[in-house]
Design an enzyme around this catalytic site. Structure first.
Site, short mmCIF file in Angstrom:
data_model
loop_
_atom_site.label_atom_id
_atom_site.label_comp_id
_atom_site.label_asym_id
_atom_site.label_seq_id
_atom_site.Cartn_x
_atom_site.Cartn_y
_atom_site.Cartn_z
N GLY A 45 7.09 10.09 -5.09
CA GLY A 45 7.53 9.09 -4.12
C GLY A 45 8.02 7.77 -4.69
N ASP A 103 -1.80 4.25 1.79
CA ASP A 103 -2.16 4.53 3.18
C ASP A 103 -3.67 4.38 3.36
OD1 ASP A 103 -2.54 5.55 5.68
OD2 ASP A 103 -1.62 7.48 5.33
#
Ligand code: 5GP
Length: 179
Positions: A45, A103
Site C-alpha cells: 500500500g 486503522d
C-alpha cells in the site's frame, strides 16, 4: 468510479496529497538533520506515498521495502504476519516506518515491537492516513498526513481486493443509497 462491486468517489486530489507529502518530508528533514535514518515502507500500500515522500527527503538515508499483511476485503481480519524483506541490519539504526494508512494500529504496533526486538536505536512512523480507531487507541504515530473517520479508501497505492492502487487521487467508498 466502480471497482468490482463497489462505488467509490473522489476524496483527496493528487495536488492536495502532494502538498501534504511535502509538508511531512519537511518535518522529517528538520527532525533528522544530523541522522541517517532507514526508511521502511510497508508494501504494497505505501509504494506510491513512499516514492513521493522520499523524493522530498533531503537527509542522507537508506530505504528498505518490507511486507506484512492483515487485510482481506474492506475490513481487518486481525491476523498478523511477521515483517519480511528487510535486507540490512536494523541494529542501532534510526528507523522510520512508512505506512499508507493506520486503522486499528495493530499492524504498526506489531512492526514497532519487532523492530525494537532487532535492536533499533529509535523507531518512529510516518503515515499518510490515520483512521479513528488508531486515534482512540492513542497509537503513537509521529508524522500523520490526513485524519479520517472510518471510511474505506482506495487509490494512491491503496487497493480494494488488489485493484485501484494505480490511481493518483484518493477515493472513498460512496454512501449506499437508502433502500
Ligand atoms: P491496521 O492494522 O492499522 O488495522 O491496518 C493497517 C493496514 O490495513 C494498512 O496498511 C492497509 O493495508 C489496510 N487498510 C486499512 N484501512 C484501509 C482502507 O481504508 N483502505 C485500504 N485499501 N486498506 C486499508
Amino acid at each position: 468510479m466502480k471497482v468490482q462491486d463497489l462505488d467509490f468517489k473522489k476524496f483527496i486530489s493528487a495536488p492536495a496529497l502532494s502538498e501534504k507529502v511535502r509538508a511531512l518530508a519537511q518535518k522529517i528533514n528538520q527532525d533528522y538533520k544530523d541522522k541517517t535514518p532507514v526508511f521502511l515502507p510497508i508494501l504494497n500500500g505505501s509504494f506510491m506515498f513512499a516514492s513521493d515522500l522520499l523524493k522530498e527527503v533531503k537527509v542522507p538515508c537508506r530505504v528498505s521495502f518490507v511486507k506484512t499483511s492483515s487485510y482481506s476485503g474492506t475490513s481487518s481480519t486481525g491476523q498478523l504476519k511477521t515483517l519480511i524483506g528487510h535486507d540490512e541490519s536494523l541494529f542501532n539504526q534510526h528507523i522510520i516506518i512508512v505506512e499508507d494508512i493506520v486503522d486499528t494500529g495493530l499492524t504498526l504496533e506489531k512492526i514497532i515491537e519487532e523492530l525494537r526486538g532487532l535492536g533499533a536505536k529509535s523507531v518512529e512512523a510516518v503515515t499518510l492516513l490515520r483512521k479513528k480507531p488508531a486515534r482512540e487507541k492513542k497509537i503513537d504515530v509521529k508524522y500523520v498526513g490526513f485524519e479520517l473517520d472510518e471510511e474505506f479508501v482506495l487509490g494512491y497505492g491503496l487497493d480494494y481486493d488488489g485493484l485501484g492502487r494505480n490511481h493518483k487521487d484518493l477515493y472513498k467508498l460512496a454512501e449506499k443509497a437508502p433502500a
